[in-house]
Design an enzyme around this catalytic site. Sequence first.
Site, PDB file in Angstrom:
ATOM      1  CB  CYS A  39       3.489   1.886   7.099  1.00 55.63           C
ATOM      2  SG  CYS A  39       3.071   0.253   6.486  1.00 55.63           S
ATOM      3  CE1 TYR A 417     -21.934  16.865  21.932  1.00 55.50           C
ATOM      4  CE2 TYR A 417     -23.932  16.610  23.240  1.00 55.50           C
ATOM      5  CZ  TYR A 417     -22.898  17.409  22.769  1.00 55.50           C
ATOM      6  OH  TYR A 417     -22.821  18.716  23.126  1.00 55.50           O
TER       7      TYR A 417
HETATM    8  C1  FAD Z   1       7.247   3.468   2.140  1.00 52.51           C
HETATM    9  C2  FAD Z   1       6.074   2.594   2.368  1.00 52.51           C
HETATM   10  C3  FAD Z   1       4.959   3.068   3.035  1.00 52.51           C
HETATM   11  C4  FAD Z   1       3.861   2.226   3.263  1.00 52.51           C
HETATM   12  N1  FAD Z   1       2.778   2.699   3.946  1.00 52.51           N
HETATM   13  C5  FAD Z   1       1.757   1.894   4.254  1.00 52.51           C
HETATM   14  C6  FAD Z   1       0.680   2.329   5.056  1.00 52.51           C
HETATM   15  O1  FAD Z   1       0.673   3.480   5.525  1.00 52.51           O
HETATM   16  N2  FAD Z   1      -0.323   1.459   5.343  1.00 52.51           N
HETATM   17  C7  FAD Z   1      -0.316   0.171   4.870  1.00 52.51           C
HETATM   18  O2  FAD Z   1      -1.253  -0.591   5.155  1.00 52.51           O
HETATM   19  N3  FAD Z   1       0.697  -0.280   4.106  1.00 52.51           N
HETATM   20  C8  FAD Z   1       1.729   0.541   3.801  1.00 52.51           C
HETATM   21  N4  FAD Z   1       2.785   0.075   3.065  1.00 52.51           N
HETATM   22  C9  FAD Z   1       2.739  -1.341   2.702  1.00 52.51           C
HETATM   23  C10 FAD Z   1       2.760  -1.613   1.225  1.00 52.51           C
HETATM   24  O3  FAD Z   1       2.088  -0.679   0.482  1.00 52.51           O
HETATM   25  C11 FAD Z   1       2.452  -3.030   0.849  1.00 52.51           C
HETATM   26  O4  FAD Z   1       1.069  -3.245   0.770  1.00 52.51           O
HETATM   27  C12 FAD Z   1       3.092  -4.076   1.696  1.00 52.51           C
HETATM   28  O5  FAD Z   1       4.461  -3.806   1.879  1.00 52.51           O
HETATM   29  C13 FAD Z   1       2.939  -5.416   1.004  1.00 52.51           C
HETATM   30  O6  FAD Z   1       3.572  -6.410   1.755  1.00 52.51           O
HETATM   31  P1  FAD Z   1       4.125  -7.715   1.030  1.00 52.51           P
HETATM   32  O7  FAD Z   1       4.702  -8.552   2.103  1.00 52.51           O
HETATM   33  O8  FAD Z   1       3.089  -8.278   0.144  1.00 52.51           O
HETATM   34  O9  FAD Z   1       5.273  -7.181   0.062  1.00 52.51           O
HETATM   35  P2  FAD Z   1       6.643  -6.410   0.271  1.00 52.51           P
HETATM   36  O10 FAD Z   1       6.556  -5.456   1.402  1.00 52.51           O
HETATM   37  O11 FAD Z   1       6.986  -5.886  -1.091  1.00 52.51           O
HETATM   38  O12 FAD Z   1       7.668  -7.536   0.696  1.00 52.51           O
HETATM   39  C14 FAD Z   1       8.160  -8.452  -0.234  1.00 52.51           C
HETATM   40  C15 FAD Z   1       9.217  -9.307   0.414  1.00 52.51           C
HETATM   41  O13 FAD Z   1       9.587 -10.321  -0.497  1.00 52.51           O
HETATM   42  C16 FAD Z   1      11.003 -10.396  -0.566  1.00 52.51           C
HETATM   43  N5  FAD Z   1      11.315 -10.948  -1.888  1.00 52.51           N
HETATM   44  C17 FAD Z   1      10.761 -10.632  -3.089  1.00 52.51           C
HETATM   45  N6  FAD Z   1      11.274 -11.406  -4.047  1.00 52.51           N
HETATM   46  C18 FAD Z   1      12.167 -12.225  -3.447  1.00 52.51           C
HETATM   47  C19 FAD Z   1      13.024 -13.238  -3.917  1.00 52.51           C
HETATM   48  N7  FAD Z   1      13.066 -13.592  -5.209  1.00 52.51           N
HETATM   49  N8  FAD Z   1      13.821 -13.865  -3.012  1.00 52.51           N
HETATM   50  C20 FAD Z   1      13.802 -13.535  -1.700  1.00 52.51           C
HETATM   51  N9  FAD Z   1      12.983 -12.587  -1.200  1.00 52.51           N
HETATM   52  C21 FAD Z   1      12.194 -11.949  -2.074  1.00 52.51           C
HETATM   53  C22 FAD Z   1      11.483  -8.985  -0.295  1.00 52.51           C
HETATM   54  O14 FAD Z   1      12.811  -8.996   0.163  1.00 52.51           O
HETATM   55  C23 FAD Z   1      10.493  -8.579   0.796  1.00 52.51           C
HETATM   56  O15 FAD Z   1      10.930  -9.058   2.049  1.00 52.51           O
HETATM   57  C24 FAD Z   1       3.897   0.897   2.812  1.00 52.51           C
HETATM   58  C25 FAD Z   1       5.034   0.420   2.133  1.00 52.51           C
HETATM   59  C26 FAD Z   1       6.111   1.239   1.906  1.00 52.51           C
HETATM   60  C27 FAD Z   1       7.311   0.701   1.188  1.00 52.51           C
END
Ligand code: FAD
Length: 440
Positions: A39, A417
């Site tokens: 983020c 306030y």
């Molecule tokens: C640039 C950016 C800005 C963001 N800004 C915000 C923000 O301001 N506020 C907020 O709340 N959220 C923010 N987010 C968070 C985002 O929008 C997601 O909601 C969050 O990253 C979801 O987390 P997740 O763990 O579900 O998935 P991901 O972050 O997509 O993580 C997935 C994980 O799974 C692993 N993976 C996937 N498939 C495999 C596989 N087959 N084998 C091994 N590993 C695997 C990847 O390596 C990774 O570690 C931001 C994300 C990004 C990239």
Amino acid sequence: MVIGGGAAGIGAAGGAKAANKATEVVVYTEFEDAAYSPCGIPYVHGKEIPDFDRLFLAGKEAYVEAGIDIHYNTKVDAIDLARHTVKVDGEGDVGWDRLVIGTGFDYADPGVPGSDLDGLYYVKNIRRAMEWDKIIDQAKVAVVVEASPLGLEMVTALAHRGIETHVIDPHPWALAEAADPDIAAPVEESWAEMGVKMHWNTRLEAFVDDGQGHVRAVRTSEGELPADLVVVCTKKEPRNDLAAAAGIEIGSTGGIVVDERMATSEPGVWAAGDCIEVPHGVSNIPLQGLSGSHAYSQGKVAGTNAAGGNRSYQPVYVPWGMVAGKWMIGGVSFGETLATALGIPFVLGKAQGISRARYYPDMKKIIVKLLAEPGSLRLIGAQMVGGEGIKERADFLAMAVKVGITLTDLAWMENVYSPPIGALNEPIALAAQNALANLK
Ligand SMILES: Cc1cc2nc3c(=O)[nH]c(=O)nc-3n(C[C@H](O)[C@H](O)[C@H](O)COP(=O)(O)OP(=O)(O)OC[C@H]3O[C@@H](n4cnc5c(N)ncnc54)[C@H](O)[C@@H]3O)c2cc1C
């Protein structure tokens, strides 16, 4: 076993350990790191945060000490539900007793020619972001594809960095799937002041090759835009390939179906984060691809339950907020545009208030719009734009929607306030009073 080292996966690993210290926890991630905040990446690119190091939340040794065995740079290729194993690149078949899937999201394929050219930046992995930051240093003109939440942050960051920044989007205004036009308007005004060139109602047609495999321009329905760099900020799509191939139920959004305990259709398998779908508290419509904070809490619930604990996750009301241009925008559940599109009836109140006492330096305007159910007047959504104090109001209003607060409650609410932090009249209360007056 946890597949995924993002917010959901790390939440699950911690949840499992907290529920039962004796649980052996193994995490697989394709990335070089876990426990960094993606983020923050747009804000390092924008030079608001001085370096990427600050985005690391914990060192690798912290996980070792916590007894969490993270396998970095390691891809899981398949899940075998019958044998309770996963096929891991370089490790072969590895067994699990309980599995949490936290495979997250991928940006939607733009689906146009040239999508594989160099110079197209999909912002995600922090190591790639460090490399891209050097490329951004050389860029004079950048095009951001889609004014999504990340798109808003990246447009602001690139413009702040002094790069000629264009944004293209097929919708008529910024963040059109979440924000109303009157909420997005101040953001667009401030982008115009920063020199951003906005191309609304503009479809992406192709990324144009410079002849050496690097992007040189973006072809759109309104003509060609030269570009040294393109940031692709398309919709977040669930990475459901492993789950789907294993036969785990996938829902209408493409997200994995889970119950309130984050359990999938398959006994012994949980899932969390951007790869799942969860119901919206007001409409019951399944939602996918929410935020890092949702992913982390869902991961905690999944990991806790996988390790024998008992926690449940509630339907979501989706408070959201961000900085775009010189404004903060945010909201809860629906705005006018989305509620109308979904056929949800509402009564509306809108007001402009102020963030501090009128005489206090740096006082900022705050516009609040409230949507309520006709008849009961229960709050169902909100939209806001202002100079400060948007996040706290979005969190408060999400709770208000959840517990069934009405416009009448809000119109006569108590408020703080204190000249430097709050005005005599709370903008939320003013919007609710206007809604009641409109009804009369
Ligand atoms: C640039 C950016 C800005 C963001 N800004 C915000 C923000 O301001 N506020 C907020 O709340 N959220 C923010 N987010 C968070 C985002 O929008 C997601 O909601 C969050 O990253 C979801 O987390 P997740 O763990 O579900 O998935 P991901 O972050 O997509 O993580 C997935 C994980 O799974 C692993 N993976 C996937 N498939 C495999 C596989 N087959 N084998 C091994 N590993 C695997 C990847 O390596 C990774 O570690 C931001 C994300 C990004 C990239």
